[in-house]
Design an enzyme around this catalytic site. Structure first.
Site, PDB file in Angstrom:
ATOM      1  N   SER A  97      -4.451 -23.380  -6.209  1.00  0.00           N
ATOM      2  CA  SER A  97      -5.922 -23.271  -6.523  1.00  0.00           C
ATOM      3  C   SER A  97      -6.158 -22.451  -7.910  1.00  0.00           C
ATOM      4  CB  SER A  97      -6.507 -22.604  -5.374  1.00  0.00           C
ATOM      5  OG  SER A  97      -8.142 -23.373  -5.820  1.00  0.00           O
ATOM      6  N   GLY A  98      -7.181 -21.524  -7.976  1.00  0.00           N
ATOM      7  CA  GLY A  98      -7.324 -20.618  -9.047  1.00  0.00           C
ATOM      8  C   GLY A  98      -6.010 -19.911  -9.537  1.00  0.00           C
TER       9      GLY A  98
END
Length: 258
Positions: A97-98
């Site tokens: 994800s991030g």
């Protein structure tokens, strides 16, 4: 658990499972709100020739009392300096994800110093030049923000509904989502490192076409692997995921050794 499968604290940013016969280091960058503990089980699942370093950012787990990062350029610069002593020999990055965006931007920054990693495994994150897939949540009121966190699937209802615990966690969680959701991609030359895109077949935040778009960010080899599950598919397929990563890393190192 063997001693070589434990994550040892070596600096504020580094949790390392030391391997005497290391052939490659795998640096792991967790998703928003998570810390190095997300990868605590991975050393026992990876081949013994792969040494794992889990990155611990301020504001997470045992660093929850520290001010979290809010800007990507500061995060990349600080993490790059903290990891520099470990960026020796073959190194690969995994980010979810991030954390995938941080892995990608750090790889681009290291390339300028001749230290580009040998492989990137980018998980649960659309390629950075893709249009937004879901609305941002970092600016929502607290109750709506907490509800959005629960819908993501990475946080249990017991945690989200614990007012005292969330009072402690909310500032760093909101800061993390601010960091990733205000990130803006700036075009540069493509990386030369191979990229492997990873994701869940039911992940609305990272649909398969957006994962496949990572192929446009490398001149090297590209592969993608889709597993059953949603945004946090990796919590349920740890054995298969680490086998995929470990096999790709050791195949590459064996090919280079010939």
């Amino acid at each position: 658990m063997f001693e070589s499968d434990r994550l040892h604290v070596e600096s504020p940013f580094v949790r390392r499972a030391r391997r005497a016969n290391r052939r490659v280091r795998l640096f792991c960058f967790p998703h928003a709100g998570a810390g190095a503990g997300s990868f605590a089980d991975w050393p026992a699942l990876l081949p013994p020739e792969v040494e794992l370093i889990a990155v611990q950012l301020p504001g997470r787990e045992d660093r929850v009392g520290e001010a979290p990062f809010l800007r990507m350029e500061i995060t990349v610069r600080t993490v790059g300096l903290a990891l520099r002593p470990y960026l020796q020999g073959p190194c690969a990055f995994f980010g979810h994800s991030g954390g995938a965006l941080l892995a990608f931007e750090l790889a681009r920054a290291l390339r300028k110093r001749g230290m580009e990693p040998s492989h990137l495994f980018l998980s649960g994150q659309p390629a950075p030049d893709q249009p937004p897939v879901v609305p941002n949540i970092h600016g929502l009121p607290d109750e709506d923000f907490r509800a959005a966190l629960h819908l993501l699937g990475g946080m249990s209802a017991d945690v989200v509904n614990d007012d005292e615990l969330m009072r402690v966690l909310l500032p760093s969680l909101r800061a993390d989502f601010t960091l990733w959701e205000t990130y803006r991609y700036q075009p540069q030359a493509k990386l030369s490192a191979p990229i492997t895109a990873l994701g869940g077949d039911a992940d609305d935040r990272a649909p398969i076409p957006a994962l496949e778009a990572w192929r446009d960010h490398t001149t090297g080899a590209f592969a993608s692997h889709v597993f059953p599950g949603g945004h946090f598919y990796l919590n349920d397929v740890g054995v298969d995921l680490t086998e995929t990563i470990g096999s790709a890393l050791l195949r590459r190192e064996s090919a280079h050794a010939k």
